[in-house]
Design an enzyme around this catalytic site. Sequence first.
Site, PDB file in Angstrom:
ATOM      1  N   ASP A 138       0.979  -1.203  -0.029  1.00  0.00           N
ATOM      2  CA  ASP A 138      -0.010  -0.127   0.175  1.00  0.00           C
ATOM      3  C   ASP A 138       0.843   1.322   0.046  1.00  0.00           C
ATOM      4  OD1 ASP A 138      -0.814  -2.402   1.662  1.00  0.00           O
ATOM      5  OD2 ASP A 138      -2.495  -1.252   2.020  1.00  0.00           O
ATOM      6  N   ILE A 210      -2.125  -5.320  -3.923  1.00  0.00           N
ATOM      7  CA  ILE A 210      -1.453  -5.596  -5.427  1.00  0.00           C
ATOM      8  C   ILE A 210      -2.013  -4.396  -6.201  1.00  0.00           C
ATOM      9  CG2 ILE A 210      -1.165  -7.172  -7.232  1.00  0.00           C
ATOM     10  CD1 ILE A 210      -1.387  -9.330  -5.183  1.00  0.00           C
ATOM     11  N   GLY A 211      -3.328  -3.942  -6.198  1.00  0.00           N
ATOM     12  CA  GLY A 211      -3.936  -2.879  -6.960  1.00  0.00           C
ATOM     13  C   GLY A 211      -3.253  -1.663  -7.116  1.00  0.00           C
ATOM     14  N   TRP A 212      -2.767  -1.308  -5.534  1.00  0.00           N
ATOM     15  CA  TRP A 212      -2.326   0.111  -5.684  1.00  0.00           C
ATOM     16  C   TRP A 212      -0.773  -0.019  -6.470  1.00  0.00           C
ATOM     17  CZ3 TRP A 212      -5.701   2.976  -4.112  1.00  0.00           C
ATOM     18  CH2 TRP A 212      -6.150   2.731  -2.857  1.00  0.00           C
ATOM     19  N   THR A 325      -7.514  -3.173   5.980  1.00  0.00           N
ATOM     20  CA  THR A 325      -7.468  -4.268   6.766  1.00  0.00           C
ATOM     21  C   THR A 325      -5.585  -4.307   6.943  1.00  0.00           C
ATOM     22  OG1 THR A 325      -7.191  -6.671   6.798  1.00  0.00           O
ATOM     23  CG2 THR A 325      -6.917  -5.474   4.451  1.00  0.00           C
TER      24      THR A 325
END
Length: 360
Positions: A138, A210-212, A325
Amino acid sequence: MNQNRKPIDYAKASCETMMRKFAAQDLPPKGHFHYHQGVFLSGVYQTYRLCGDERYFQYIKDWVDSIIDENGEIHTFDKGQLDDIQPGILLYPLLDKTGDQRYQKALDTLLPIIRDFPRNKDGGFWHKEGCPEQMWLDGLYMAGPICAEYAARFRQPEYLELAAKQALLMEEKTRDDKTGLWYHAWDCSHREDWADQETGLSHEFWGRSIGWVPVAILDELDFMEPSHPQYEKLCALVRNLLEAVCRYQSADGRWYQVVDKGGKEGNWLETSCSCLYTAAIVKAVHKGILPEQYLEQAVKGYEAVIHSLAWEGEDLLVGGVCIGTGVGDYRHYCERPTSVNDLHGVGAFLLMCAQMETVM
């Protein structure tokens, strides 16, 4: 799905929904300079760039002005966590449009905090002061793009070097050779309960974290010349990660909360990571990092997210979003509650719509 609605129409409906729900200064966590508002308003800004509705820009400005005083001082933010640096990305368009030097002063406050942020022995940023020695995926989104843009605008290339170093180090420490995916976090000290005692790695591939990564690095590449020594390395990083992600796209078109365990009991399709992956795939194709055929997977992801939406009168409901989270085991991620129209999810949705508008 209404075939007459374009991505920008969904984006505008989502912005309008949120603006009806929250006065700008009330965006949660109210009165706190935090990435929840930062990612949402980044999506609002991309929507504004496409449609030109000045109310959207004013909404962004109203929130920032509720946190930054007449002297450019930022109130109620925690200098010890990268999450509270990320909204600084909004200061650049505000500075451009208004010329108000308060925004410059706020940037000049934030960037040295990143430069001097605590690091582990390998030079990686701690996720925050309360998570010593830990690198979380993140953090690349929280600190990287703001550094890259600052470097380009104010001719301080050391900030671009810093962003590139963090991304490449994170790849080195968290990438799994078997799947090509990145683990959520790495503990340099190997002491955390969630850390493998030998590697220091967490045990799961969490979707949104992972998307960040590709979203952040693609934004950084906007401010890096192709001749830069790290440019090709960062392009390869994005290419390899997105190719891996695409191998785990579900038949539905979305991606799972725990990316590689789609058929396992308890796992579920998660909206925000699906939006971030879709946005990143499109931008990577536009940059020539991925072949054009990957747009098929982006369209599949976008349409699956759109099919998952609901309406409540004029309000567009973006659901199936994991609330924030920490790091944990498989059960931890699967048992996280979901939310509707939280700022994580709507921000990711708006970023996706902005990219999809360029291909649909």
